[in-house]
Design a protein around this motif. Structure first.
Motif, PDB file in Angstrom:
ATOM      1  N   ALA A 161       0.983  -1.092  -0.205  1.00  0.00           N
ATOM      2  CA  ALA A 161      -0.357   0.140  -0.318  1.00  0.00           C
ATOM      3  C   ALA A 161       0.576   1.268  -0.111  1.00  0.00           C
ATOM      4  N   ARG A 162       2.130   1.304   0.259  1.00  0.00           N
ATOM      5  CA  ARG A 162       3.077   2.519   0.629  1.00  0.00           C
ATOM      6  C   ARG A 162       3.125   2.583  -0.866  1.00  0.00           C
ATOM      7  N   ALA A 163       3.656   1.376  -1.126  1.00  0.00           N
ATOM      8  CA  ALA A 163       4.219   1.268  -2.767  1.00  0.00           C
ATOM      9  C   ALA A 163       3.831   2.153  -3.662  1.00  0.00           C
ATOM     10  N   ALA A 164       1.287   1.542  -3.775  1.00  0.00           N
ATOM     11  CA  ALA A 164       0.786   1.916  -3.923  1.00  0.00           C
ATOM     12  C   ALA A 164       0.514   3.534  -4.371  1.00  0.00           C
ATOM     13  N   ALA A 165       0.480   3.696  -3.073  1.00  0.00           N
ATOM     14  CA  ALA A 165       0.313   5.732  -2.662  1.00  0.00           C
ATOM     15  C   ALA A 165       1.133   7.160  -3.420  1.00  0.00           C
ATOM     16  N   TYR A 166       2.880   5.990  -3.411  1.00  0.00           N
ATOM     17  CA  TYR A 166       4.027   6.627  -4.054  1.00  0.00           C
ATOM     18  C   TYR A 166       3.700   6.615  -5.552  1.00  0.00           C
ATOM     19  N   TYR A 167       3.358   5.595  -5.953  1.00  0.00           N
ATOM     20  CA  TYR A 167       3.195   4.862  -7.894  1.00  0.00           C
ATOM     21  C   TYR A 167       2.351   5.675  -8.430  1.00  0.00           C
ATOM     22  N   TRP A 168       1.326   5.327  -7.403  1.00  0.00           N
ATOM     23  CA  TRP A 168      -0.354   6.198  -8.309  1.00  0.00           C
ATOM     24  C   TRP A 168       0.035   7.423  -8.264  1.00  0.00           C
ATOM     25  N   SER A 169       0.917   8.365  -6.991  1.00  0.00           N
ATOM     26  CA  SER A 169       0.823   9.993  -7.768  1.00  0.00           C
ATOM     27  C   SER A 169       2.471  10.154  -7.698  1.00  0.00           C
ATOM     28  N   SER A 170       2.578   9.521  -8.567  1.00  0.00           N
ATOM     29  CA  SER A 170       3.750   9.897  -9.970  1.00  0.00           C
ATOM     30  C   SER A 170       4.349   9.266 -10.948  1.00  0.00           C
ATOM     31  N   ILE A 171       2.760   8.656 -11.171  1.00  0.00           N
ATOM     32  CA  ILE A 171       3.346   7.934 -12.656  1.00  0.00           C
ATOM     33  C   ILE A 171       2.555   8.718 -14.082  1.00  0.00           C
ATOM     34  N   PHE A 172       2.115   9.715 -13.412  1.00  0.00           N
ATOM     35  CA  PHE A 172       1.619  10.537 -14.163  1.00  0.00           C
ATOM     36  C   PHE A 172       1.582  12.208 -14.057  1.00  0.00           C
ATOM     37  N   PRO A 173       2.782  12.202 -13.994  1.00  0.00           N
ATOM     38  CA  PRO A 173       3.107  14.004 -13.452  1.00  0.00           C
ATOM     39  C   PRO A 173       2.227  15.030 -14.555  1.00  0.00           C
ATOM     40  N   HIS A 174       2.082  14.376 -15.012  1.00  0.00           N
ATOM     41  CA  HIS A 174       0.937  16.029 -16.346  1.00  0.00           C
ATOM     42  C   HIS A 174      -0.648  15.988 -15.445  1.00  0.00           C
ATOM     43  N   LEU A 175      -0.969  14.810 -15.141  1.00  0.00           N
ATOM     44  CA  LEU A 175      -1.975  14.843 -14.413  1.00  0.00           C
ATOM     45  C   LEU A 175      -2.256  15.334 -12.725  1.00  0.00           C
ATOM     46  N   ASP A 176      -3.034  16.335 -12.339  1.00  0.00           N
ATOM     47  CA  ASP A 176      -3.230  16.823 -11.652  1.00  0.00           C
ATOM     48  C   ASP A 176      -3.726  16.138 -10.659  1.00  0.00           C
ATOM     49  N   SER A 177      -4.160  15.625  -9.599  1.00  0.00           N
ATOM     50  CA  SER A 177      -3.898  15.284  -8.380  1.00  0.00           C
ATOM     51  C   SER A 177      -4.559  13.602  -8.911  1.00  0.00           C
ATOM     52  N   PHE A 178      -4.192  12.855  -9.643  1.00  0.00           N
ATOM     53  CA  PHE A 178      -4.491  11.151 -10.035  1.00  0.00           C
ATOM     54  C   PHE A 178      -4.674  10.526  -9.393  1.00  0.00           C
ATOM     55  N   ARG A 179      -5.868   9.532  -9.514  1.00  0.00           N
ATOM     56  CA  ARG A 179      -6.191   8.999  -8.817  1.00  0.00           C
ATOM     57  C   ARG A 179      -6.534   7.045  -8.837  1.00  0.00           C
ATOM     58  N   ARG A 180      -6.620   6.345  -8.905  1.00  0.00           N
ATOM     59  CA  ARG A 180      -6.105   5.294  -9.357  1.00  0.00           C
ATOM     60  C   ARG A 180      -7.525   4.840  -8.772  1.00  0.00           C
ATOM     61  N   ASP A 181      -8.529   4.599  -9.933  1.00  0.00           N
ATOM     62  CA  ASP A 181      -9.915   4.663  -9.200  1.00  0.00           C
ATOM     63  C   ASP A 181     -10.634   3.362  -9.392  1.00  0.00           C
ATOM     64  N   ARG A 182     -11.350   2.654  -9.565  1.00  0.00           N
ATOM     65  CA  ARG A 182     -11.881   1.444 -11.313  1.00  0.00           C
ATOM     66  C   ARG A 182     -13.504   2.762 -11.609  1.00  0.00           C
ATOM     67  N   ASP A 183     -13.606   3.862 -10.790  1.00  0.00           N
ATOM     68  CA  ASP A 183     -14.300   4.103 -11.424  1.00  0.00           C
ATOM     69  C   ASP A 183     -14.613   5.795 -11.687  1.00  0.00           C
ATOM     70  N   GLY A 184     -12.925   6.080 -11.612  1.00  0.00           N
ATOM     71  CA  GLY A 184     -12.365   7.349 -11.621  1.00  0.00           C
ATOM     72  C   GLY A 184     -12.438   8.219 -13.070  1.00  0.00           C
ATOM     73  N   ASP A 185     -11.522   8.679 -13.302  1.00  0.00           N
ATOM     74  CA  ASP A 185     -11.786   9.887 -14.179  1.00  0.00           C
ATOM     75  C   ASP A 185     -10.563   9.166 -15.380  1.00  0.00           C
ATOM     76  N   PRO A 186      -9.998   9.068 -16.549  1.00  0.00           N
ATOM     77  CA  PRO A 186      -8.917   8.312 -17.391  1.00  0.00           C
ATOM     78  C   PRO A 186      -7.841   8.408 -16.594  1.00  0.00           C
ATOM     79  N   PRO A 187      -6.671   8.016 -16.842  1.00  0.00           N
ATOM     80  CA  PRO A 187      -6.383   7.325 -17.992  1.00  0.00           C
ATOM     81  C   PRO A 187      -7.394   5.164 -16.870  1.00  0.00           C
ATOM     82  N   ASN A 188      -8.174   6.072 -15.785  1.00  0.00           N
ATOM     83  CA  ASN A 188      -8.618   4.730 -14.848  1.00  0.00           C
ATOM     84  C   ASN A 188      -9.518   3.739 -16.329  1.00  0.00           C
ATOM     85  N   ASN A 189      -9.531   3.945 -17.155  1.00  0.00           N
ATOM     86  CA  ASN A 189     -10.397   2.816 -18.577  1.00  0.00           C
ATOM     87  C   ASN A 189     -10.049   2.303 -19.025  1.00  0.00           C
ATOM     88  N   LEU A 190      -8.634   2.887 -19.071  1.00  0.00           N
ATOM     89  CA  LEU A 190      -7.545   2.221 -19.190  1.00  0.00           C
ATOM     90  C   LEU A 190      -7.043   1.187 -18.871  1.00  0.00           C
TER      91      LEU A 190
END
Length: 309
Positions: A161-190
């Motif tokens: 979980a600690r790694a996931a928190a850092y990973y998802w906050s870093s992987i898409f630096p050009h997206l503001d406040s990306f959150r990995r959520d099944r029902d969230g905004d793209p690119p969650n759909n991908l």
């Protein structure tokens, strides 16, 4: 041999003839003005033995019982999609290995310490592969590399979980406040679509290895029929993430899952991965992973074979 992934996204008639999947299009078959020779030439056939995954993505697809039986007898995974054209169901063979009863017993009798060690290995490789994805994007991941060595048996400190928190906050630096959520905004759909394909590939391989996809080494949700698949796919998830990064970097609009984007994600089974010092298609690598997992259950091995990014 690498099995093929077939995607059907238009009205189709799918049937079986001479151990071949036969594809016919309704607009051709039902057109009385067309000659029979043209209709025959418009058919497409694919050997059943070449097929590994079938995606049915249209409400007007008709598939015969004979074809379903042949696909399952050849250990094919069949994914069905809902009205939103997202994966909603998975059909797998009930029996995929000649010594299935023995293998079930070995899986059921696996000790808790063994399952904790296997989960430790799984989390370690998942974090290492996530770190590799970040580094491929030019993002610092020294902390994640350090966390790999801090994962203890059973991951009692929840380093995943600690790694996931850092990973998802870093992987898409050009997206503001990306959150990995099944029902969230793209690119969650991908991500959702890619993970669904990955889950089917892993579940199929578990069945071929004679294991129960329901009984996990860590996941144990009472409503989840594929807990073991969800365990084993964890170190493979970064390969989906890598495909998603490629799509985003291409500049294509990913707000909607187009046929072109699905085609890119459906290439996942043939993505090259490094495993045991060799390059293999992901589907082949998954087979090595599930085979090694059974050997862990029966005492031949103490470590699952996972790919390394």
């Amino acid at each position: 041999m690498i099995k093929r992934t077939l995607y059907f996204g238009n009205p189709s008639y799918l049937s079986l003839r001479n151990a071949q999947l036969v594809l016919r299009l309704p607009e051709v078959s039902n057109n009385d003005t067309l000659p029979d020779t043209f209709k025959k030439e418009a058919e497409r056939t694919i050997p059943i033995e070449d097929i590994g995954v079938v995606v049915l993505d249209h409400s007007q697809i008709t598939i015969t019982q004979g074809l379903l039986e042949a696909l399952l007898e050849n250990n094919c995974a069949i994914i069905t999609c809902d009205k939103s054209r997202l994966p909603v169901g998975l059909i797998l063979p009930l029996c995929g290995n000649t010594t299935q009863n023995e293998r079930f017993r070995d899986q059921l009798n696996a000790s808790l310490p063994l399952k904790k060690q296997l989960w430790q290995q799984t989390v370690q490789q998942k974090i290492a592969n996530q770190a590799a994805i970040l580094e491929s994007q030019g993002i610092i991941a020294k902390n994640m590399r350090a966390w790999v060595g801090e994962v203890r048996s059973g991951d009692i400190d929840n380093m995943e979980a600690r790694a996931a928190a850092y990973y998802w906050s870093s992987i898409f630096p050009h997206l503001d406040s990306f959150r990995r959520d099944r029902d969230g905004d793209p690119p969650n759909n991908l991500l959702n679509y890619g993970y669904a394909i990955l889950r089917a590939v892993v579940a199929r391989s578990l069945v071929i290895s004679g294991l129960l996809p329901t009984l996990g080494i860590h996941h144990h949700n009472r409503y989840n029929a594929y807990c073991l698949a969800d365990d084993v796919m964890e170190p493979y998830r970064p390969y989906v993430d890598g495909l998603v990064c490629e799509i985003m970097e291409s500049g294509k609009d990913y707000s909607m899952l187009t046929t072109e984007l699905k085609a890119k994600l459906l290439s996942l089974p043939v993505v090259e991965v490094g495993i045991q010092g060799r390059r293999s298609p992901l589907m082949v690598a998954v087979a090595q992973t599930t085979a090694s997992l059974y050997k862990c259950f029966n005492g031949e091995l103490r470590k699952i074979i996972y790919p390394e990014l």
